[in-house]
Each structure stands twice: as structure tokens, then as C-alpha cells.
Motif scaffolding. Structure first.
Motif, PDB file in Angstrom:
ATOM      1  N   LEU A 207       0.847  -1.192   0.000  1.00  0.00           N
ATOM      2  CA  LEU A 207       0.000   0.000   0.000  1.00  0.00           C
ATOM      3  C   LEU A 207       0.884   1.245   0.000  1.00  0.00           C
ATOM      4  O   LEU A 207       1.861   1.310   0.759  1.00  0.00           O
ATOM      5  CB  LEU A 207      -0.855  -0.050   1.265  1.00  0.00           C
TER       6      LEU A 207
ATOM      7  N   VAL B 143      -0.255  -4.085  10.515  1.00  0.00           N
ATOM      8  CA  VAL B 143       0.227  -3.664   9.199  1.00  0.00           C
ATOM      9  C   VAL B 143       1.607  -3.024   9.381  1.00  0.00           C
ATOM     10  O   VAL B 143       1.724  -1.967  10.013  1.00  0.00           O
ATOM     11  CB  VAL B 143      -0.734  -2.647   8.529  1.00  0.00           C
TER      12      VAL B 143
ATOM     13  N   LEU C 160      -8.488  -3.999   1.713  1.00  0.00           N
ATOM     14  CA  LEU C 160      -7.669  -5.007   1.013  1.00  0.00           C
ATOM     15  C   LEU C 160      -7.756  -6.368   1.708  1.00  0.00           C
ATOM     16  O   LEU C 160      -7.880  -7.404   1.051  1.00  0.00           O
ATOM     17  CB  LEU C 160      -6.214  -4.538   0.942  1.00  0.00           C
ATOM     18  N   ARG C 161      -7.716  -6.341   3.022  1.00  0.00           N
ATOM     19  CA  ARG C 161      -7.809  -7.599   3.776  1.00  0.00           C
ATOM     20  C   ARG C 161      -9.174  -8.248   3.572  1.00  0.00           C
ATOM     21  O   ARG C 161      -9.268  -9.470   3.467  1.00  0.00           O
ATOM     22  CB  ARG C 161      -7.571  -7.339   5.255  1.00  0.00           C
TER      23      ARG C 161
ATOM     24  N   ALA D 284      -6.143  -0.564   4.136  1.00  0.00           N
ATOM     25  CA  ALA D 284      -5.586  -1.876   4.494  1.00  0.00           C
ATOM     26  C   ALA D 284      -6.704  -2.840   4.862  1.00  0.00           C
ATOM     27  O   ALA D 284      -6.683  -4.016   4.472  1.00  0.00           O
ATOM     28  CB  ALA D 284      -4.603  -1.728   5.657  1.00  0.00           C
TER      29      ALA D 284
ATOM     30  N   VAL E  69      -1.568  -7.710   3.095  1.00  0.00           N
ATOM     31  CA  VAL E  69      -0.936  -6.388   3.034  1.00  0.00           C
ATOM     32  C   VAL E  69       0.466  -6.509   3.629  1.00  0.00           C
ATOM     33  O   VAL E  69       0.639  -6.602   4.844  1.00  0.00           O
ATOM     34  CB  VAL E  69      -1.777  -5.325   3.778  1.00  0.00           C
TER      35      VAL E  69
END
Ligand code: AMP
Length: 181
Positions: A122, A170, A140-141, A137, A147
Motif C-alpha cells: 500500500l 500492518v 484489502l484484507r 488496508a 498487506v
């Protein structure tokens, strides 16, 4: 290694006081982007961190994350996926609502553009409170991506964003830091 020490990159960032509202020190990267050596060296510094992680995709956050994310993707030979503000993407989207200091917002990406299990990195220009990067994040997860790291040109440590990201599992890195807000 970047051929340009980080201190030189920091000198290319312009600080504009009281933008967009009183009390904010806006760290403007356009002065660095307009400098050929600066843009090359910032991209190289980002790539030095990103390359060993061997990401499948680079994901950039609107809008300045598109510029740095695309430069990084090109330098690594990887694809680029944009995460945009609400209503901008033409195809079918998936999104996440998140809370800002004043009000709320929504981030979206095209459905299916980040395949399940893909290893993504990212990118944004700056992390302040971490609210934006954290939402991206999480989105995306939710899509099943891994990530690997959130990577920024600038961190404002006083606002604790990188620590908040790390607390959520993250990993986060930045090339430059600035004091204050
Ligand atoms: P945050 O969600 O609080 O981490 O804010 C990060 C987002 O807001 C990034 O997309 C930045 O581009 C922008 N941003 C926040 N604070 C600043 C600042 N002081 N200077 C420039 N951009 C900022």
C-alpha cells in the motif's frame, strides 16, 4: 540505496502553513515531484524497501498515492491498482466507510482487481493519523489480500499513524519524517 541522502529529499518538500485549515502544516510533495533527481531518488528509496518484499501488486491511495504508487510499480515491474474516493471508479466496486476527524468518508476499489491471496504493498504520500491507510488496508484484507506493508514518502510521528497501523498488524515505513502536525 538511494543516491540521494534522505536529508536532500526533505529539503525538496514545501511546507504551506494553515492549509487546508488553520493549524495544519501542509507538507506539499509537488515541489519534490517537479525535481527530476528528487522524484528519481524518492522512487528509488521506496523501491529499496519494497523490492525485498516481492509484492504482486502496488496499491495507491487517491490522489498523491497514485503518483508515487505508479512510479514504484513501474520501477518494480509490477501492476498498479487505485483505491479511490467514493463514486469515482466506473466498474463494479467494493468499498469501506471510515471515520475522519470531522465526518466520514468512503474508499473504493474495483471488485476482483486484487485477487484473493495476493501480496500487496500500500502506498500514499503521507501518513498523519493513519485513518486513511488503515481503512485501505482493511478493505484489502476484506478482499483476501495480504498487506505486506504500508509505505509512505512522509510520516508525521506526532500524529501516531504508523504506530496505529502497526498495532493493527500492518507493517509501516516512511522515507522522511516531519515534526508537528
Ligand atoms: P490520515 O488519514 O490522517 O493519516 O491522513 C492522511 C491523508 O491526508 C493522506 O492522503 C495525506 O495526503 C493527507 N494529509 C494529512 N495531513 C497532511 C499534511 N499535513 N500535509 C499533506 N497531506 C496531508
Amino acid at each position: 540505496m538511494s543516491s540521494n541522502p534522505t536529508g536532500d529529499l526533505t529539503a525538496l518538500i514545501r511546507t504551506i502553513p494553515d492549509f487546508p485549515k488553520p493549524g495544519i502544516q501542509f507538507r506539499d510533495i509537488t515541489t519534490l515531484l517537479a525535481d527530476g533527481d528528487g522524484l528519481r531518488d524518492l522512487t528509488a528509496a521506496l523501491a529499496d524497501i519494497a523490492r525485498p518484499l516481492d509484492p504482486d501488486l502496488i496499491v495507491g491511495i487517491e490522489a498523491r498515492g497514485f503518483i508515487l504508487g505508479a512510479a514504484l510499480a513501474l520501477s518494480l515491474g509490477k501492476g498498479f491498482v487505485p483505491v479511490r474516493k467514493k463514486g469515482k471508479l466506473p466498474g463494479k466496486t467494493v468499498g469501506i466507510d471510515y471515520v475522519l476527524e470531522y465526518g466520514a468518508d468512503r474508499l473504493e476499489m474495483h471488485e476482483g482487481q486484487v485477487p484473493q491471496g495476493s501480496r500487496v504493498l500500500l502506498v500514499d504520500d503521507l501518513i498523519a493519523t493513519g485513518g486513511t491507510a488503515n481503512a485501505a488496508a482493511q478493505l484489502l484484507r476484506e478482499q483476501g489480500a495480504i498487506v505486506l506493508m504500508a509505505l509512505f514518502a512522509i510520516d508525521l510521528p506526532a500524529l501516531g499513524g504508523m504506530a496505529a497501523l502497526e498495532a493493527d498488524g500492518v507493517a509501516a515505513r516512511a522515507i522522511m519524517t516531519f515534526d508537528g502536525h
